[in-house]
Design an enzyme around this catalytic site. Structure first.
Site, PDB file in Angstrom:
ATOM      1  N   THR A  56      -3.038  -2.432   4.074  1.00  0.00           N
ATOM      2  CA  THR A  56      -3.700  -1.688   5.148  1.00  0.00           C
ATOM      3  C   THR A  56      -3.041  -0.357   5.489  1.00  0.00           C
ATOM      4  O   THR A  56      -3.675   0.515   6.086  1.00  0.00           O
ATOM      5  CB  THR A  56      -3.760  -2.535   6.432  1.00  0.00           C
ATOM      6  OG1 THR A  56      -2.430  -2.848   6.859  1.00  0.00           O
ATOM      7  CG2 THR A  56      -4.536  -3.810   6.194  1.00  0.00           C
ATOM      8  N   ASP A  57      -1.766  -0.164   5.130  1.00  0.00           N
ATOM      9  CA  ASP A  57      -1.056   1.036   5.577  1.00  0.00           C
ATOM     10  C   ASP A  57      -1.712   2.322   5.090  1.00  0.00           C
ATOM     11  O   ASP A  57      -1.777   3.308   5.825  1.00  0.00           O
ATOM     12  CB  ASP A  57       0.400   1.000   5.107  1.00  0.00           C
ATOM     13  CG  ASP A  57       1.240  -0.002   5.878  1.00  0.00           C
ATOM     14  OD1 ASP A  57       0.708  -0.612   6.830  1.00  0.00           O
ATOM     15  OD2 ASP A  57       2.416  -0.182   5.531  1.00  0.00           O
TER      16      ASP A  57
ATOM     17  N   SER B 116       0.814  -1.218   0.000  1.00  0.00           N
ATOM     18  CA  SER B 116       0.000   0.000   0.000  1.00  0.00           C
ATOM     19  C   SER B 116       0.850   1.271   0.000  1.00  0.00           C
ATOM     20  O   SER B 116       0.372   2.333  -0.408  1.00  0.00           O
ATOM     21  CB  SER B 116      -0.964   0.011   1.183  1.00  0.00           C
ATOM     22  OG  SER B 116      -0.276  -0.079   2.405  1.00  0.00           O
TER      23      SER B 116
END
EC number: 3.5.1.1
Length: 335
Positions: free
Chosen positions: A93-94, A61
């Site tokens: 998810t970052d 990400s």
């Protein structure tokens, strides 16, 4: 394309990569993108849903760019226009909360666009990707999710794109929503709404630009007067976001630097580095307070955290928004 037996709903899966499609070379070792992991994940049978997959990229990400999201948005619109009940986008998810927020600015279909991912690689014991994907697909196919826009589904919770943030860098329950909490939960095969939500902010036409104007974020703090701004040549910045202290404050010594930018026509948006509560417009009136910043011409970000405030400002600048249009856009998140 993978189809469950006697499907009653059609969902398109668009993939961008992330931990959900990563594996480890050995237990406990480093995780890296794995095309076969993505294929295995996409082949999962979900009863009652016909699942069609499209890969945009398989990247972390931290490497997702506006052009990736533009391609994902166009693919999602095309899928819905061709009959899909909803769309799921897998993502690392970052920066997942930022991508969901950006897509929400442009998502103009009643069908839900659901973003999900994983905290554990596909090869790890207790990998959470399969359950998150299942819940996301269920949400995308659910009539209850229609009209809610872009959603984030993680650990059996449903979050609105404008409110969700990554609250833990390690836990599988990684995402939270402020100030209203999750908008829904997954209970078996059922999507249950917990509250009606505040309503969606106005959408923008078209799609994200392939590149955004330069808008850095600076964090205010103890003994920090934002003196880094003195080293920037004129015309360097298209805009600036400050992660202020408290309700959106900076030191008195930082104010002349910010006033110079504002007088030069550079928009300055002030968010807060605090996780909840947002910025204010009226509590304090000392030098460097929110009242002082507003009087100088800055815009308060309200409930938007700095990363989302930055994206909104970039999108508005790309659309050649006027100072008044920028102000009104952020007022939708006033606190």
């Amino acid at each position: 394309m993978t189809t469950a037996t006697d499907p009653s709903a059609a969902v398109t899966l668009v993939t961008l990569g992330g931990t959900i499609t990563m594996t480890q070379s050995a237990p406990g070792r480093h995780a890296a993108p794995d095309d076969t992991a993505g294929a295995r994940l996409a082949s999962a049978l979900i009863d009652g849903v016909a699942l069609t997959t499209h890969e945009i990229a398989n990247v972390s990400s931290s490497d997702v760019r506006p052009h990736h999201l533009r391609a994902a948005l166009e693919q999602a619109r095309r899928a819905v226009d061709e009959g899909a009940d909803g769309v799921v986008l897998t993502h690392g998810t970052d920066t997942l909360e930022e991508s969901a927020f950006l897509l929400e600015r442009f998502w103009d279909r009643e069908a839900p666009l659901v973003v999900t991912g994983a905290m554990r690689p596909a090869s790890a014991p207790g990998a959470d990707g399969p359950s998150n994907l299942r819940d996301a697909v269920r949400t995308a196919a659910s009539p209850a999710a229609r009209g809610l826009g872009v959603l984030v589904v993680f650990d059996a919770e449903v979050h609105l794109a404008d409110q969700v943030t990554k609250a833990s860098s390690r836990s599988v329950s990684a995402f939270a929503s402020a100030p209203s909490g999750p908008v829904g939960m997954i209970d078996g095969d059922e999507v249950r709404l917990l509250h009606p939500g505040p309503g969606r902010a106005a959408r923008l036409p078209g799609a994200p630009a392939d590149r955004f104007p330069r808008v850095p974020s600076l964090m205010a703090g103890l003994d920090d007067d934002l003196d880094l701004l003195d080293d920037l040549p004129p015309g360097t910045l298209a805009g600036l976001v400050i992660a202020g202290v408290g309700m959106g404050h900076v030191s008195p010594a930082a104010m002349p630097r910010l006033r110079r930018l504002l007088e030069a026509g550079v928009p300055v948006v002030v968010a807060t580095r605090i996780a909840t509560g947002g910025t204010s417009t009226h509590h304090y009136a000392y030098p460097g307070s929110e009242v002082d910043l507003l009087e100088a011409g800055a815009v308060m970000a309200g409930f938007l955290p700095p990363p989302k405030a930055r994206l909104l400002l970039q999108v508005l600048l790309t659309a050649d928004a006027s100072p008044e249009q920028i102000r009104r856009s952020f007022e939708a998140y006033a606190s």
